[in-house]
Design a protein around this motif. Structure first.
Motif, PDB file in Angstrom:
ATOM      1  N   ASN A  33       0.748  -1.152   0.116  1.00 56.06           N
ATOM      2  CA  ASN A  33       0.073  -0.085   0.082  1.00 56.06           C
ATOM      3  C   ASN A  33       0.933   1.419  -0.134  1.00 56.06           C
ATOM      4  N   PRO A  34       0.241   2.506  -0.310  1.00 55.56           N
ATOM      5  CA  PRO A  34       1.183   3.492  -0.376  1.00 55.56           C
ATOM      6  C   PRO A  34       1.966   3.971   0.811  1.00 55.56           C
ATOM      7  N   ARG A  35       1.451   3.555   1.951  1.00 55.77           N
ATOM      8  CA  ARG A  35       2.361   3.956   3.188  1.00 55.77           C
ATOM      9  C   ARG A  35       3.680   2.960   3.204  1.00 55.77           C
ATOM     10  N   GLU A  36       3.319   1.679   2.783  1.00 57.41           N
ATOM     11  CA  GLU A  36       4.212   0.587   2.687  1.00 57.41           C
ATOM     12  C   GLU A  36       5.475   1.008   1.655  1.00 57.41           C
ATOM     13  N   ARG A  51       6.068   4.131   0.758  1.00 56.01           N
ATOM     14  CA  ARG A  51       6.920   5.271   1.261  1.00 56.01           C
ATOM     15  C   ARG A  51       8.165   4.683   2.015  1.00 56.01           C
ATOM     16  N   ALA A  52       7.647   3.583   3.055  1.00 50.11           N
ATOM     17  CA  ALA A  52       8.692   3.182   3.798  1.00 50.11           C
ATOM     18  C   ALA A  52       9.690   2.380   3.335  1.00 50.11           C
TER      19      ALA A  52
END
Lengths: 280, 437
Positions: A198-201, A203-204
């Motif tokens: 997902n987008p958050r992952e 970015r990480a």
């Protein structure tokens, strides 16, 4: 990035060609990857990116071409001459598009299997290990420490003793990267690491890769479809289409390259001139 | 348009369906009953004649019809009753006992021959069970840990047995050097065998190993000059305890156990000694496997079972891993074979047929692949159960088969199917600070 750049790239690929019977999957591709740099390999589906990866990491024997790795201690090595598993021993380690963990083994065990090459001589072909000698115990403890560092880094400490196959998709991706990193590689090859995240992952992941580039002095070679990620973190991008290299350059250069836009979006038709809207 | 109903969801299947199902089963039974039950051969004066006894046919049909109907109606309650059995896991409190399980089991096994009820029969049965535990421990490395299906394990058993038989009878070696030779010869054959078949996996590997098992047996059967062919080899040296024999009279220049210790000669002593020898071998093998699992080589075996491609991507040479798994497994098979030969004093090719391979594999699968405790339980089950059921005469194999089927229904992964991690981060000792600095 205080380390001075070596004058020659870490990996130098010249004229890589791979033919499956009548199908020319990769046609004379040139490619370089440098230390302390993230190099991306992009292209439309079926362009031959994974085939290039498979040739690089010893899963295919290329039909022609020269894959030169400038190893800091072993000197220049021609990867295409090695056996499949030999490539990983030079420090070129990969992850897979469809994650390949050892699912019923725990996360920690996965990371220890990755250190097999370093641990095997320390166990003196199992004899020292069978007798549980001191030297072996120290070697194992230091392998566990390496694993623990990577687990902490990738926020996997809490699941270290879980079977790898029971983890969520995003976690499995991280385990695979941790496993590759615990081999202490020279060049980390990632095949679509952001697929399914997902987008958050994502970015990480971008932060992690940037961190590895900054701290570990290794090269990263990346196949990725997420253009946001690629443009964000890559230092250099190679574009392939129909098995041939069509462009190479910095993200800014690639973004404006006409051949790349054409490969991704197709030839604009006379009655459909408004199609597309930049890279997705 | 009834939704597919299963016993576990609890959706009732209409009675009409059950009836139709039972009628079909009954008709099939009647068709089968015609040749099996309806026609009998009777030995009359004029010779063998066929008598038709067709009355049995409808009877068989009726029994199967009723049985099928009752089974169908009981399926849901049965599944519900069996559910806790399927889901059963050892309670957490039992986990604390785990480290004590092995030593306690070994103590109990050592004490067995000295218990009041231990007669020749019990000790003999225990020895047989231990031979199978040792064999299955070896096969468990190849099949359970490395995931290489081997249908011809009896070949390694045979090679160990014949090495022991031939070195003691032809070269006049004692039992102990012959034991080492048996294990090593078996291991060496495993290396030679595994080199050509390394590219195969799954079904193909199984078929080739099956072939190797049969080829070994047939070579032994036909190489009359060396192996004595179907007559076998007799006069194999008995195990000795530091040169002491367990005979009534000492051989020339030797001494017997009863001479030295002053304990009156009893034939049981030899049985007890044999039992303790195989117990020691088995405990050593089980301990070795338990340690190997925690070493790089053992982890590589398991990793190979899980994903060979991932192994290659980490620089692990699958060839070496496979060869080492075969060789280590065969080493244990060879030791078991050698002990078997010395215990019997006689070997012949009959002892190493496909049934032997199948039995050993059944122990591994039944116990739960890769589980040492599972191997012990399953070996006891397979060796002891048919003995206990001797009273049922001809039906014991039937009962045995039924028991196997029930286990496979309720415990499809084997009796102990859970895998224990070889290391835990929480208990792994951190590196000493001084060294890390």
């Amino acid at each position: 990035m205080t380390e001075p750049l070596l004058d020659a790239p870490l990996l130098d690929v010249r004229g890589l060609t791979m033919r499956f019977g009548g199908l020319l999957a990769v046609d004379g591709v040139d490619l370089t990857a440098e230390r302390n740099r993230i190099t991306a390999l992009i292209g439309p589906n079926g362009a031959g990116k994974t085939t290039i990866f498979n040739c690089l990491t010893g899963f295919y024997k290329p039909t022609a071409g020269r894959l030169l790795l400038r190893h800091p201690t072993r000197g220049p090595i021609e990867l295409q001459k090695l056996k499949g598993y030999g490539v990983a021993r030079t420090g070129v380690v990969r992850t897979f598009q469809n994650i390949r963990l050892f699912p019923s083994m725990t996360v920690l065990e996965n990371l220890l299997v990755a250190q097999h090459q370093a641990l095997m001589p320390k166990s003196v072909f199992s004899f020292a290990g069978l007798l549980n000698l001191k030297g072996w115990r120290a070697a194992e403890a230091s392998a566990v420490d390496t694993a623990r560092d990577w687990l902490r880094r990738l926020d996997l400490l809490a699941v270290a003793d879980e079977a790898a196959g029971n983890l969520s998709y995003g976690m499995q991706r991280r385990v695979e990267i941790a496993r590759a990193m615990s081999t202490n590689p020279l060049l980390l090859c990632l095949d679509e690491p952001a697929a399914g995240l997902n987008p958050r992952e994502t970015r990480a992941l971008a932060e992690l890769l940037a961190g590895i580039r900054a701290e570990h002095g290794i090269g990263i070679l990346l196949i990725e479809h997420d253009m946001g990620l690629v443009m964000d973190i890559s230092d250099r991008i190679f574009v392939v289409d129909h098995g041939a290299r069509i462009a190479a350059g910095t993200p800014a250069e690639i973004r404006n390259d006409e051949r790349v836009i054409k490969a991704y979006l197709g030839e604009p038709d006379a009655d459909d001139a408004t199609a597309g809207g930049g890279t997705h | 348009m009834a939704a597919p109903a299963s016993p576990s969801t609890g959706t009732p299947i209409p009675l009409a369906h059950r009836l139709r199902d039972a009628v079909i089963a009954g008709l099939v039974a009647m068709a089968l009953a015609v040749p099996f039950l309806g026609l009998r051969t009777v030995n009359l004066d004029q010779g063998l004649v066929v008598q038709a006894k067709l009355a049995y046919v409808p009877l068989a049909g009726a029994i199967v019809f009723l049985g099928r109907l009752v089974l169908g109606l009981l399926a849901a309650p049965l599944a519900k009753a069996a559910a806790p059995l399927t889901a059963w896991r050892p309670p957490v409190s039992a986990q604390r006992l785990r480290p004590w399980g092995g030593p306690l089991l070994v103590l109990a096994a050592v004490a067995l021959p000295f218990l009041p009820f231990a007669n020749r029969y019990v000790i003999d049965l225990g020895t047989t069970a231990l031979i199978y535990i040792l064999l299955a421990t070896g096969l468990n490395i190849t099949v359970g840990l490395a995931g290489l299906l081997d249908l011809g394990f009896a070949a390694f058993y045979a090679i160990g047995a014949y090495t022991c038989a031939l070195t003691t009878t032809q070269l006049h070696w004692g039992f102990w050097p012959a034991l080492a030779a048996g294990g090593l010869a078996s291991s060496l054959f495993a290396v030679l065998l595994s080199l050509p078949i390394l590219r195969l996996r799954g079904d193909y590997l199984a078929i080739v190993t099956l072939g190797f098992g049969e080829i070994t047996r047939i070579i032994i059967l036909n190489w009359q000059g060396l192996t004595g062919g179907p007559n076998g080899v007799s006069g194999i040296a008995r195990p000795t305890l530091f040169g002491l024999t367990f005979d009534r009279r000492a051989p020339a220049g030797g001494q017997t156990f009863s001479d030295l210790t002053g304990i009156a000669y009893a034939p049981e002593h030899r049985l007890i000694f044999l039992y303790l020898v195989i117990l020691a071998l088995t405990v050593l093998a089980a301990y070795t496997v338990a340690r190997l699992r925690r070493l790089p080589i053992g982890r590589a075996w398991e990793a190979l079972r899980e994903d060979e491609i991932a192994c290659r991507s980490l620089g692990i040479n699958p060839t070496m891993v496979k060869v080492s798994a075969y060789a280590t497994g065969a080493l244990m098979g060879g030791l078991a074979g050698c002990f078997f030969a010395a215990r019997q004093g006689f070997v012949s090719p009959e002892s190493f047929g496909f049934m032997e391979s199948a039995t050993i594999l059944a122990i591994v699968v039944l116990g739960g692949m890769g589980s040492q405790a599972g191997v012990i339980i399953a070996a006891l089950f397979i060796v002891v159960l048919p003995e206990l059921a001797r009273g049922f005469a001809d039906y014991r194999m039937l009962a045995f088969g039924l028991a196997m089927i029930l286990i496979m229904i309720w415990k499809p992964g084997g009796l102990l199917s859970g895998r224990l991690p070889t290391i835990r981060l929480s208990t792994a000792k951190p590196k000493p600070v001084a060294e890390a600095a």
